[in-house]
Write an enzyme that holds these catalytic residues in place. Structure first.
Site, PDB file in Angstrom:
ATOM      1  N   ASP A   1      -1.743  47.293 -13.563  1.00 28.33           N
ATOM      2  CA  ASP A   1      -2.424  47.043 -12.294  1.00 28.33           C
ATOM      3  C   ASP A   1      -1.470  46.164 -11.484  1.00 28.33           C
ATOM      4  OD1 ASP A   1      -3.971  46.182 -10.206  1.00 28.33           O
ATOM      5  OD2 ASP A   1      -5.516  45.208 -11.444  1.00 28.33           O
TER       6      ASP A   1
ATOM      7  N   LYS B   1       2.538  43.572  -1.933  1.00 27.00           N
ATOM      8  CA  LYS B   1       1.853  44.873  -1.900  1.00 27.00           C
ATOM      9  C   LYS B   1       1.461  45.268  -0.478  1.00 27.00           C
ATOM     10  CE  LYS B   1      -1.974  47.084  -4.399  1.00 27.00           C
ATOM     11  NZ  LYS B   1      -2.877  46.864  -5.545  1.00 27.00           N
TER      12      LYS B   1
ATOM     13  N   GLU C   1      -7.141  52.866  -8.256  1.00 25.52           N
ATOM     14  CA  GLU C   1      -7.756  51.752  -8.979  1.00 25.52           C
ATOM     15  C   GLU C   1      -9.229  52.012  -9.355  1.00 25.52           C
ATOM     16  OE1 GLU C   1      -6.767  48.590  -6.299  1.00 25.52           O
ATOM     17  OE2 GLU C   1      -4.644  48.727  -6.815  1.00 25.52           O
TER      18      GLU C   1
ATOM     19  N   ASP D   1     -14.582  47.579  -4.917  1.00 23.95           N
ATOM     20  CA  ASP D   1     -13.418  46.808  -5.371  1.00 23.95           C
ATOM     21  C   ASP D   1     -12.980  45.845  -4.273  1.00 23.95           C
ATOM     22  OD1 ASP D   1     -10.912  45.857  -6.014  1.00 23.95           O
ATOM     23  OD2 ASP D   1     -10.094  47.779  -6.644  1.00 23.95           O
TER      24      ASP D   1
END
Ligand code: AMP
Length: 608
Positions: A13, A75, A173, A195
């Site tokens: 992850d 990211k 994800e 999420d």
């Protein structure tokens, strides 16, 4: 105990805030922890003048001492352009620059002192740290937010490669999270994955039937998460401090705000303290949970609006959802849990650690891929429709948004003018009807088509999107067998906001687009009809009666006038009238063709 065999395959992850790896041990997914039991590697880098780069906790600890050499949230930069990041830059202490590496292809770089790094290189350093903790595996499944576009997925894959990993698959994800909960085995029906991490928010609707796992729709925002909550607190504090924070103070504020936020997940109130005697700052303030909840409520409202949109895309209501899974550190906030539960009308799954659940699921996926087990299939969807430009700047959609990948579709096209030996294929991504409102992904030319009359060539264009969301387009002319293939790699990605804007605009403009498209299509037909008629008049015009000829001339004038206008209905009527007026001409030609054919057969018969 037997020594553990070295791990070769892991699930990773790669998070905005934290990253971690997991693998399957004794049939169960487990995260890798350091000697102190910590699994999370902060996605943070710290550069030293001697060339050393610290990654993870050590880097985060240096953030306060040396903020300009510390990098967070890489990211957010992956697969982006500078234009995508406007509005964000004030929160990033480093200098972000853009370099044109090839004409039209820009690459972001992060400047640290006199060196520049691409986001892929920086992410690779984080991946290397995670890899080291996992005992140097060689293969990995890496997860990305469901809403990542082609460029962002590609950048993640490249980061993996730079880190020396064979990237088996890029997985969404939420898909990984549902796998971690083993919901695929329970045949649970329809699942919503909410999420909310540090930097990104995703809501995905997954369906499970007969062990087949499918993402029905995804929606989200790559600029919504715990960082926003920290910022809401930071804004209050910096206002009250009456100071414009510099890089160093910004880091202090960020740390204090995050601490206060986390404390409020278990306590009703907390004290936020900033004590910097050397800068004559002594600040102290109480935040209550109620105040914090009112600060974050607009963000949670926004996240639930995205859930609503995901449900709408999947053509479902909240009550259709059988299971709700929470992912991301920010779902520890009690208010977030309450709001999600109220929205879906059911208690979410919270048994697994929301920080670890994605890595655990990625390990399950890695295991499925490498153990050769085909009992569980994973399917994802494409976020934006894909199509090609046809005549007049219209996008003909070949694969629709939210189609399940891997997928493939073929559409047949033809040539528009006589003896056309090449066609250019422009590939677009977007929801609108016209090319000017979509994004050009790639372009290629199919040449070598043998000369033949217009409309005779049969060019089959096939779009193939693989399980990683990578697009390959093939064009093949069926009569000659000529073909060309392109692997589409976007030069840079769409921003999240851009994706959303495109989807929203497609709804707003649906009506106008539809009539613009109709007009262009009729205009194309009118062009072709006029050309064919001109050719037919050359061949058989002399055989028409004067009345028939006059009717064709009048219909031609009306058609040309309608083509110069903008009204699709007018043009439609003119095309129909032109068709009626030229009918006698078509009949003359058909008779001539039939006669020729009969004569031909007769001649053949004589010869044989
Ligand atoms: P992730 O991106 O999933 O690693 O989530 C990280 C985010 O979760 C950061 O914004 C953290 O501040 C936030 N977070 C972690 N633990 C808590 C907590 N106990 N309460 C509130 N937020 C938290």
């Amino acid at each position: 105990m037997e020594p553990q065999a070295p791990t070769t395959v892991v699930g990773i992850d790669l998070g905005t805030t934290n990253s971690l790896a997991a693998t399957i041990r004794n049939g169960r997914p487990e995260v890798f922890r350091d000697s102190t039991g910590i699994a999370l590697v902060p996605s943070c880098l710290s550069f030293h003048p001697d060339g050393t780069v610290l990654v993870g906790t050590a880097a985060k600890e240096r953030a306060l001492l040396d903020p300009t050499h510390t990098i967070f949230s890489v990211k957010r930069l992956m697969g982006r352009t500078l234009a995508d990041l406007q509005g964000e830059l004030k929160h990033i202490p480093q200098q972000i620059v853009e370099r044109e590496v090839q004409p039209g292809r820009k690459v972001l770089r992060v400047r640290v002192d006199d060196k520049e790094y691409t986001p892929e290189e920086l992410s690779a350093m984080i991946l290397q740290e995670v890899r080291k903790r996992a005992g140097n595996p060689t293969k990995a499944v890496i997860t990305v937010p469901a809403y990542f576009d082609d460029a962002q997925r590609q950048a993640t894959r490249d980061a993996g490669r730079i880190a020396g990993l064979d990237v088996l698959r890029i997985v969404n994800e939420p898909t990984a999270a549902a796998l971690a909960y083993g919901l695929d085995k329970a045949d649970a029906g329809t699942i919503a994955v909410y999420d909310l991490g540090g930097g990104t928010f995703d809501c995905s609707i997954l369906s499970l039937a007969d062990g087949v796992f499918k993402v029905l729709s995804t929606n989200g925002d790559t600029y919504l998460g715990g960082d926003d909550f920290d910022r809401a607190i930071m804004d209050i504090v910096s206002n009250e401090l009456k100071l414009v924070p510099d890089a160093e103070l910004l880091q202090h504020l960020r740390e204090a705000a995050e601490r206060a936020k986390m404390a409020l997940s278990t306590a009703d109130s907390t004290e936020l303290v900033i004590d910097l005697p050397q800068r004559k700052i002594a600040y102290r303030r109480t935040f209550t949970r109620t105040e914090f909840e009112s600060l974050i409520a607009p963000h949670i409202d926004r996240s639930l609006a995205k859930c609503q949109a995901a449900l709408r895309d999947a053509k479902l209501k909240p009550s259709d959802i059988a299971e709700v899974v929470l992912v991301g550190g920010s779902t520890r906030i009690p208010y977030v849990r309450q709001r999600v539960e109220a929205f879906f009308g059911r208690k979410p799954h919270t048994d697994l650690n929301p920080d670890e659940v994605v890595a655990l699921g990625a390990a399950v996926q890695a295991d499925i891929l490498t153990s050769g087990r085909r009992d569980r299939l994973l399917l994802d969807v494409i976020p934006l429709s894909l199509g090609i430009e046809t005549l007049g700047g219209v996008v003909d959609k070949v694969i629709d948004r939210n189609s399940t990948v891997p997928c493939q579709a073929t559409t047949r096209y033809t040539t528009f003018v006589d003896n056309q030996t090449a066609i250019t294929i422009n590939i677009y991504q977007g929801e609108r009807e016209l090319t000017q409102d979509c994004r050009l992904l790639g372009q290629f030319k199919l040449g070598g088509i043998p000369p033949m009359p217009a409309q005779m060539a049969q060019v089959d264009v096939t779009f193939r999107v693989d399980a990683n969301g990578m697009l390959r387009v093939q064009a093949k002319e069926q009569r000659s067998g000529q073909q060309a293939i392109i692997e589409v790699k976007a030069s840079h990605g769409l921003s999240q906001d851009e994706v959303e804007r495109l989807v929203l605009e497609s709804v707003d403009h649906a009506h106008a687009d539809f009539s613009a498209r109709r007009f262009i299509e009729y205009k194309n037909k009118a062009d072709a009809d006029l050309r064919h008629t001109a050719k037919a008049l050359d061949q058989a015009g002399a055989e028409l009666t004067p009345e028939q000829r006059a009717r064709i001339d009048a219909a031609t004038a009306t058609l040309k006038a309608a083509m110069a206008g903008t009204d699709a209905d007018d043009l439609h009527r003119a095309v129909d009238a032109f068709g009626a007026a030229t009918l006698p001409l078509a009949e003359l030609l058909m008779n001539a063709a039939a006669k020729k054919l009969l004569r031909g057969q007769h001649d053949d018969a004589i010869e044989s």
